[in-house]
Design a protein around this motif. Structure first.
Motif, PDB file in Angstrom:
ATOM      1  N   VAL A 195       0.845  -1.198   0.000  1.00  0.00           N
ATOM      2  CA  VAL A 195       0.000   0.000   0.000  1.00  0.00           C
ATOM      3  C   VAL A 195       0.875   1.241   0.000  1.00  0.00           C
ATOM      4  N   THR A 196       0.499   2.249  -0.780  1.00  0.00           N
ATOM      5  CA  THR A 196       1.158   3.551  -0.758  1.00  0.00           C
ATOM      6  C   THR A 196       0.147   4.601  -0.317  1.00  0.00           C
ATOM      7  N   VAL A 197       0.554   5.442   0.643  1.00  0.00           N
ATOM      8  CA  VAL A 197      -0.304   6.516   1.133  1.00  0.00           C
ATOM      9  C   VAL A 197       0.322   7.852   0.754  1.00  0.00           C
ATOM     10  N   GLU A 198      -0.419   8.666   0.018  1.00  0.00           N
ATOM     11  CA  GLU A 198      -0.008  10.033  -0.283  1.00  0.00           C
ATOM     12  C   GLU A 198      -0.617  10.931   0.786  1.00  0.00           C
ATOM     13  N   MET A 199       0.236  11.567   1.594  1.00  0.00           N
ATOM     14  CA  MET A 199      -0.254  12.258   2.788  1.00  0.00           C
ATOM     15  C   MET A 199       0.370  13.636   2.929  1.00  0.00           C
ATOM     16  N   SER A 200      -0.249  14.423   3.805  1.00  0.00           N
ATOM     17  CA  SER A 200       0.280  15.742   4.104  1.00  0.00           C
ATOM     18  C   SER A 200       1.600  15.620   4.856  1.00  0.00           C
ATOM     19  N   SER A 201       2.424  16.638   4.744  1.00  0.00           N
ATOM     20  CA  SER A 201       3.728  16.617   5.401  1.00  0.00           C
ATOM     21  C   SER A 201       3.648  17.024   6.862  1.00  0.00           C
ATOM     22  N   LEU A 202       2.511  17.517   7.296  1.00  0.00           N
ATOM     23  CA  LEU A 202       2.311  17.897   8.692  1.00  0.00           C
ATOM     24  C   LEU A 202       1.393  16.909   9.387  1.00  0.00           C
ATOM     25  N   TYR A 203       1.651  16.699  10.678  1.00  0.00           N
ATOM     26  CA  TYR A 203       0.710  15.992  11.544  1.00  0.00           C
ATOM     27  C   TYR A 203       0.028  17.017  12.448  1.00  0.00           C
ATOM     28  N   TYR A 204      -1.208  16.723  12.832  1.00  0.00           N
ATOM     29  CA  TYR A 204      -2.019  17.627  13.631  1.00  0.00           C
ATOM     30  C   TYR A 204      -2.436  16.943  14.929  1.00  0.00           C
ATOM     31  N   SER A 205      -2.517  17.709  15.988  1.00  0.00           N
ATOM     32  CA  SER A 205      -3.038  17.184  17.246  1.00  0.00           C
ATOM     33  C   SER A 205      -4.519  16.864  17.093  1.00  0.00           C
ATOM     34  N   LYS A 206      -4.957  15.728  17.639  1.00  0.00           N
ATOM     35  CA  LYS A 206      -6.370  15.371  17.551  1.00  0.00           C
ATOM     36  C   LYS A 206      -7.242  16.235  18.457  1.00  0.00           C
TER      37      LYS A 206
ATOM     38  N   VAL B 221      -0.935  32.412  24.583  1.00  0.00           N
ATOM     39  CA  VAL B 221      -1.028  31.114  23.924  1.00  0.00           C
ATOM     40  C   VAL B 221       0.354  30.472  23.891  1.00  0.00           C
ATOM     41  N   ASP B 222       0.436  29.217  24.304  1.00  0.00           N
ATOM     42  CA  ASP B 222       1.691  28.464  24.271  1.00  0.00           C
ATOM     43  C   ASP B 222       1.566  27.368  23.218  1.00  0.00           C
ATOM     44  N   ASN B 223       2.221  27.566  22.078  1.00  0.00           N
ATOM     45  CA  ASN B 223       2.221  26.579  20.994  1.00  0.00           C
ATOM     46  C   ASN B 223       3.361  25.605  21.246  1.00  0.00           C
ATOM     47  N   THR B 224       3.043  24.416  21.751  1.00  0.00           N
ATOM     48  CA  THR B 224       4.064  23.422  22.085  1.00  0.00           C
ATOM     49  C   THR B 224       4.299  22.421  20.961  1.00  0.00           C
ATOM     50  N   GLY B 225       3.710  22.660  19.776  1.00  0.00           N
ATOM     51  CA  GLY B 225       3.994  21.824  18.619  1.00  0.00           C
ATOM     52  C   GLY B 225       5.321  22.221  17.999  1.00  0.00           C
ATOM     53  N   THR B 226       5.546  21.792  16.764  1.00  0.00           N
ATOM     54  CA  THR B 226       6.783  22.134  16.065  1.00  0.00           C
ATOM     55  C   THR B 226       6.530  22.961  14.807  1.00  0.00           C
ATOM     56  N   GLY B 227       5.269  23.280  14.512  1.00  0.00           N
ATOM     57  CA  GLY B 227       4.924  24.071  13.342  1.00  0.00           C
ATOM     58  C   GLY B 227       4.026  25.237  13.706  1.00  0.00           C
ATOM     59  N   LYS B 228       3.808  26.107  12.740  1.00  0.00           N
ATOM     60  CA  LYS B 228       2.960  27.278  12.973  1.00  0.00           C
ATOM     61  C   LYS B 228       1.494  26.868  13.065  1.00  0.00           C
ATOM     62  N   VAL B 229       0.690  27.705  13.737  1.00  0.00           N
ATOM     63  CA  VAL B 229      -0.746  27.456  13.868  1.00  0.00           C
ATOM     64  C   VAL B 229      -1.500  28.772  13.703  1.00  0.00           C
ATOM     65  N   TYR B 230      -2.719  28.677  13.178  1.00  0.00           N
ATOM     66  CA  TYR B 230      -3.626  29.822  13.096  1.00  0.00           C
ATOM     67  C   TYR B 230      -4.677  29.666  14.190  1.00  0.00           C
TER      68      TYR B 230
ATOM     69  N   ILE C 282      -6.314  26.540  19.424  1.00  0.00           N
ATOM     70  CA  ILE C 282      -5.325  26.185  18.412  1.00  0.00           C
ATOM     71  C   ILE C 282      -5.276  24.658  18.286  1.00  0.00           C
ATOM     72  N   ARG C 283      -4.923  24.211  17.106  1.00  0.00           N
ATOM     73  CA  ARG C 283      -4.644  22.786  16.886  1.00  0.00           C
ATOM     74  C   ARG C 283      -3.172  22.695  16.507  1.00  0.00           C
ATOM     75  N   GLU C 284      -2.366  22.177  17.437  1.00  0.00           N
ATOM     76  CA  GLU C 284      -0.932  22.173  17.232  1.00  0.00           C
ATOM     77  C   GLU C 284      -0.526  21.255  16.084  1.00  0.00           C
ATOM     78  N   THR C 285       0.541  21.633  15.398  1.00  0.00           N
ATOM     79  CA  THR C 285       1.022  20.881  14.255  1.00  0.00           C
ATOM     80  C   THR C 285       2.453  20.406  14.510  1.00  0.00           C
ATOM     81  N   TYR C 286       2.830  19.352  13.794  1.00  0.00           N
ATOM     82  CA  TYR C 286       4.132  18.711  14.000  1.00  0.00           C
ATOM     83  C   TYR C 286       4.771  18.433  12.650  1.00  0.00           C
ATOM     84  N   LEU C 287       5.988  18.941  12.466  1.00  0.00           N
ATOM     85  CA  LEU C 287       6.697  18.759  11.200  1.00  0.00           C
ATOM     86  C   LEU C 287       7.293  17.359  11.119  1.00  0.00           C
TER      87      LEU C 287
END
Length: 245
Positions: free
Chosen positions: A113-124, A138-147, A240-245
């Motif tokens: 199986v091959t999965v084509e996916m986004s390069s970022l992960y998001y907090s559930k 606001v404390d963004n404890t992820g590794t990417g920017k958030v809106y 915010i929904r934190e993101t992870y690179l």
């Protein structure tokens, strides 16, 4: 390395039979024209989505035609939440492709199986922050920017309200000499990612022409809140929904 996959909210442990998923850790970076899919699709400054392709081998012991059919229905999805290593994070699977299915021995089958996916992960889960006076920290404890998003109910009529980032400017609705933009008692939802303001459940665009729809980098940011003279600063909930690179 073995993985536990969750696709569109359904884990492999919920299929009703056992499978083993092996991760080949083969990544291919690519960029394609972005598609508007709602919240959670990352776009870079050129408005292209960044994707990776990742290969998996699924082993199906005691395979039957019915099990393989169930597995295909679970896998063959597009633009769904996908998780392969953390139960608390997901990415977007744009497309899941079955490359091959073959019998190894007896009733043991493997599926590539091959999965084509986004390069970022998001907090559930979303992080919720309440304002204190005219500040929101606001404390963004992820590794990417958030809106962030902002929600409140107007305690008084408001002509102007601004959310001020210490370095990136202000997201502002109305101004001090404009007519009333938000009447007392109106519920307000603001989404900085798509520059949207929803008043009382109806989508409105009352954003000042010089307004900035800024984002939050990692770490702590203190956001200031300003309203026009005579108005009361509302109690605000930021999310915010934190993101992870």
């Amino acid at each position: 390395m073995y993985r536990t996959l969750t696709i569109d909210g359904i884990s492999q442990t919920e299929l009703g039979f056992k499978i083993n998923v092996e991760d080949f850790d083969e990544f291919i970076s690519s960029e394609t024209e972005s598609v508007v899919l709602g919240n959670g699709i990352f776009k870079d400054k050129s408005h292209k989505r960044k994707t990776i392709s990742k290969d998996y081998q699924i082993n199906i012991p005691d395979a039957t035609v019915e099990k393989i059919d169930t597995l295909k229905r679970w896998l063959l999805k597009e633009n769904v939440h996908f998780s392969d290593y953390s139960p608390d994070r997901y990415c977007i699977a744009y497309k899941i492709l079955i490359r091959s299915t073959k019998r190894v021995v007896s009733n043991l089958y493997t599926m590539s199986v091959t999965v084509e996916m986004s390069s970022l992960y998001y907090s559930k889960t979303q992080k919720m922050i309440s304002s204190v006076g005219n500040k929101i920290t606001v404390d963004n404890t992820g590794t990417g920017k958030v809106y962030p998003t902002f929600e409140f109910r107007a305690p008084t009529d408001i002509k102007m309200i601004a959310f001020v980032h210490p370095q990136k400017g202000a997201f502002q609705i109305g101004d001090s000499i404009s007519p009333v933009q938000i009447t007392a008692g109106t519920s307000v939802f603001i989404n900085l990612e798509n520059n949207t303001v929803i008043l009382g459940g109806n989508k409105k665009i009352y954003v000042h022409t010089l307004s900035k729809n800024w984002y939050l980098d990692t770490g702590k940011t203190e956001i200031g809140v300003i309203v026009n003279s005579g108005a009361t600063i509302p109690s605000i909930t930021a999310k915010i929904r934190e993101t992870y690179l």
